[in-house]
Design an enzyme around this catalytic site. Structure first.
Site, PDB file in Angstrom:
ATOM      1  N   TYR A  43      -7.340  23.226 -18.836  1.00 39.37           N
ATOM      2  CA  TYR A  43      -6.421  24.937 -18.102  1.00 39.37           C
ATOM      3  C   TYR A  43      -7.078  26.008 -19.099  1.00 39.37           C
ATOM      4  O   TYR A  43      -6.717  26.265 -19.805  1.00 39.37           O
ATOM      5  CB  TYR A  43      -4.741  24.891 -18.390  1.00 39.37           C
ATOM      6  CG  TYR A  43      -4.520  25.658 -18.691  1.00 39.37           C
ATOM      7  CD1 TYR A  43      -2.703  25.701 -17.367  1.00 39.37           C
ATOM      8  CD2 TYR A  43      -3.982  26.309 -19.329  1.00 39.37           C
ATOM      9  CE1 TYR A  43      -2.888  27.331 -16.795  1.00 39.37           C
ATOM     10  CE2 TYR A  43      -3.101  28.184 -19.288  1.00 39.37           C
ATOM     11  CZ  TYR A  43      -2.644  28.271 -17.818  1.00 39.37           C
ATOM     12  OH  TYR A  43      -1.535  29.767 -17.666  1.00 39.37           O
ATOM     13  N   GLU A  67      -5.279  32.660 -13.821  1.00 37.19           N
ATOM     14  CA  GLU A  67      -5.097  31.563 -14.486  1.00 37.19           C
ATOM     15  C   GLU A  67      -5.918  30.605 -13.928  1.00 37.19           C
ATOM     16  O   GLU A  67      -6.087  30.809 -12.508  1.00 37.19           O
ATOM     17  CB  GLU A  67      -3.995  31.236 -13.989  1.00 37.19           C
ATOM     18  CG  GLU A  67      -2.728  29.599 -14.094  1.00 37.19           C
ATOM     19  CD  GLU A  67      -1.916  29.783 -13.985  1.00 37.19           C
ATOM     20  OE1 GLU A  67      -1.078  29.535 -13.106  1.00 37.19           O
ATOM     21  OE2 GLU A  67      -0.623  29.277 -15.388  1.00 37.19           O
TER      22      GLU A  67
END
Lengths: 309, 407
Positions: B130, B218
């Site tokens: 991530y 993101e």
């Protein structure tokens, strides 16, 4: 006594557009010592302000006036010629960050930026720039600062204020007026009311203002108005429980705000489960702050907080 | 402002950030036509068909019309059947997905219509990580945030295993420094080739965030391939609205079909409006007061139908537009106008309200609370208008009245 600004504070204005001119006029009507203006292309001329345009029709000190403000090309020149220590920034968003930094570079003690809509990245740079300087920034995206009866820098209506005993610090504009109005009606009045603004990256924080009010001999209590987004209220709660010696009452807006949506203010957003009103209220109550259940109860919450101490 | 994944990846690719090759498709034929060039370029017979909507959770989401079908589907038919098999499968998928409604954890029950697909090369995944760049308000800087838990919502990681989240703050004067990126790469367990690629990826992403004024980038998941490449498998970008004026190219990527029509309409009139689920319409000046008005309605037992800030310089025209937007919502059973007129005068507001009611009509109870400059004059205008409007003495009184009139 008061914090940040007083009757003898000499103030310049940066930005003489419609809003800047209008509120320079209301400031003069209120009795603020406006001593000059900064405008890159109008340097060497003057700006005339004649007669009270305060829409309330209640000018602060009553007398009519006829003021010609000298206009300077730079803040440094304005400071050199007038001895100003504070600036009101009404410069449009694309140029506002630069205006703040120019004011800091010129050595002003206090810069109050009213402008709404400054890019966050610009404010990140401003914060870094100010970290190495003594200048204190209030705002942006705020109503300004007022010490009732003495000095008004910003867009708030002067007449709802009354010199008194409570320091007010808030992230919201009209909600501050609501609070101030209640304090005036209840007879507590205000020492100084500070709008710290609704942006995610701003100058003075709740903690900065609480510390100022705590040291001010005339301030007997503080009313703080927060809202969803960020952790400034939680940081304030921490500071209050560690260091605050005076009673604090508060209100937090946004209990019903849905997550992930920006509620008008750029900084009013619950993201990643952080910044909820409930968490802020719990933190402040944990620090002994009396939280008003509705915005109509802010004045009485302040009375209650004063009674407890 | 949000954009689609395919647009975010275009912006990333143009800045040297590694993304799989892909092609957007608005029709079934475009989707099928994308397969061959993608497979030819990668040599990998696997392609992925991805629904393009402004909401996350697409992979686990399901179509209303096709409950068996997810929003993201990996097509492996090409491995044994060749390109023709892959194309046939993409044709079948695209014809079901395009025009259908995808419901994910982020769309709400009503879901979002899929108007566009993104056909992308398959990637040989070794690890899923991530990575994001976002503002950390506590330090007033952008930070790079990453975690080894790719594919999981970061909120979940933060709640359960906060120690797995790594952060580095970006100094606006220097950008993300090499050693900072290397520290993150080491924390993610990247080594050798993958570490070098990871550092490059993170520094490029941090620069892109600054250049494009994003409020969030993101990448979830960020993948490490078996060859040690670091690639954005997904990509979400949203932009800071105050800075959009300096990014006309980004503004051109806006997809208004993804936005709430009432919120769009309000925005055109300079009104800040957010649709909510309740029954009491609100019109307020100031964002803080508007939120507080919603809260006080809830306090007295009803739910607000909207957030609406008419702003500091509300004109009669703005009030009329606001009134139209509120009354258009069939869920609205009553309206509460709450104005603290400071610089804005109450008589101006009152005239605006009267004009609006006369123009738009009023089918539900209306409570008006005015305070501030020229308040008596404002109340007089409302009272003498002959309209069925209830005056309130303060915010509490107003909220109580509108709630009792509608329940």
């Amino acid at each position: 006594m008061s914090v940040l600004i007083e009757g003898d504070t000499n103030v310049i204005v940066q930005g003489l557009g419609k809003t800047g001119s209008f509120h320079t006029d209301t400031a003069i009507a209120y009795g603020t010592r406006m001593v000059g203006a900064v405008h890159p292309t109008k340097a060497g001329t003057t700006a005339a302000f004649r007669g009270a345009t305060d829409p309330s029709g209640v000018p602060g000190r009553g007398e009519t006036y006829d003021v010609e403000l000298p206009i300077f090309g730079t803040v440094a020149e304005a400071v050199g010629a007038t001895g100003a220590t504070a600036s009101a920034v009404y410069v449009p968003p694309p140029f506002a960050a630069d205006a703040i930094m120019e004011a800091a570079d010129a050595g002003l003690e206090l810069v109050i930026c009213i402008t709404e809509g400054i890019p966050v990245a610009d404010m990140v740079i401003v914060k870094r720039f100010l970290a190495e300087r003594a200048t204190r920034l209030v705002g942006p995206n705020c109503p300004g600062v007022i010490t009732p009866g003495q000095c008004k820098i910003g867009i708030m209506p002067g007449y709802i204020h009354d010199p008194g005993r409570i320091g007010v610090v808030s992230r919201s504009g009209t909600l501050t007026y609501e609070a101030v109005f209640q304090l005036t009606k209840i007879g507590l009045g205000q020492t100084t009311a500070i709008g710290i603004g609704g942006d995610p990256v701003n100058g003075s924080s709740f903690v900065d203002c609480l510390a100022l009010f705590d040291e001010d001999p005339q301030t007997e209590g503080v009313l703080m108005i927060g809202e969803i987004g960020g952790t400034a209220e939680e940081e304030a709660a921490e500071w209050i429980s560690q260091s605050m010696t005076k009673p604090v009452a508060g209100f937090i807006a946004g209990t019903t705000a849905p997550p992930g949506k920006r509620m008008g203010h750029a900084g009013a957003i619950i993201s990643g489960g952080l910044g909820t009103a409930d968490a802020k209220i719990a933190a402040l109550e944990g620090a002994g702050v009396v939280i008003a259940p509705t915005p109509t109860d802010m004045g009485t919450a302040m009375v209650e907080a004063m009674g407890q101490s | 402002m949000k954009i689609h994944e395919y647009q975010a990846k275009q912006l990333m690719a143009a800045r040297g950030i590694a993304v799989p090759e892909g092609r957007p498709a608005a029709t079934v034929d475009e989707a099928v036509g994308a397969v061959r060039p993608l497979v030819d370029a990668s040599g990998n017979p696997v392609v992925v068909v991805k629904s393009q909507i402004h909401a996350g959770g697409r992979g686990k989401g399901r179509f209303v019309e096709h409950p068996d079908l997810g929003g993201v589907t990996v097509v492996t038919d090409g491995i044994s059947g060749g390109i023709e098999a892959a194309e046939a499968r993409v044709r079948a998928l695209a014809s079901r997905m395009l025009g259908s409604t995808l419901v994910t954890v982020q769309t709400g029950e009503e879901g979002k219509k899929v108007n566009r697909l993104y056909i992308e090369q398959g990637v040989d995944i070794d690890r899923e990580l991530y990575l994001s760049v976002l503002l950390d308000r506590a330090v007033s800087r952008n930070i790079v945030m990453c975690s080894t838990e790719g594919g999981t919502e970061i909120e979940e990681v933060a709640a359960n295993t906060p120690e797995k989240i790594l952060r580095e703050a970006i100094d606006p004067a220097y950008g993300l420094l090499g050693f900072q990126a290397a520290r993150l790469a080491a924390g993610l367990g990247l080594s050798a080739e993958a570490s070098r690629n990871g550092v490059r990826f993170m520094q490029a992403l941090a620069s892109a965030a600054r250049e494009l004024d994003t409020d969030l980038i993101e990448i979830n998941p960020l993948v490490v391939t078996k060859a040690g490449e670091v690639v954005a498998l997904d990509g979400k970008m949203s932009f800071e609205s105050n800075a959009l004026y300096r990014h006309p190219d980004v503004l051109a990527m806006r997809d208004e079909t993804e936005e709430d029509p009432a919120e769009l309409e309000a925005g055109r009139h300079g009104l800040s409006f957010i649709k909510l689920d309740g029954t009491i319409g609100c019109m307020v000046n100031g964002a803080g007061l508007a939120m507080a008005t919603m809260d006080i309605i809830k306090y007295f037992g009803a739910e607000p139908a909207n957030f609406l800030d008419v702003g500091g310089g509300a004109t009669a025209e703005k009030i009329t537009e606001a009134f139209k937007i509120i009354t258009r919502d069939p869920a609205v059973e009553g309206i509460f106008i709450n104005i603290f007129g400071g610089i804005m005068r109450c008589d101006t507001i009152a005239s605006g309200v009267v004009e609006a009611v006369e123009e738009v009509g009023l089918g539900v109870p209306l409570v008006v609370r005015l305070e501030g400059t020229n308040v008596e004059l404002g109340k007089q205008i409302i009272d003498e208008s002959g309209l069925n409007v209830v005056s309130a003495s303060d915010m509490k009184d107003g909220a109580r009245k509108i709630v009792s009139l509608t329940t």
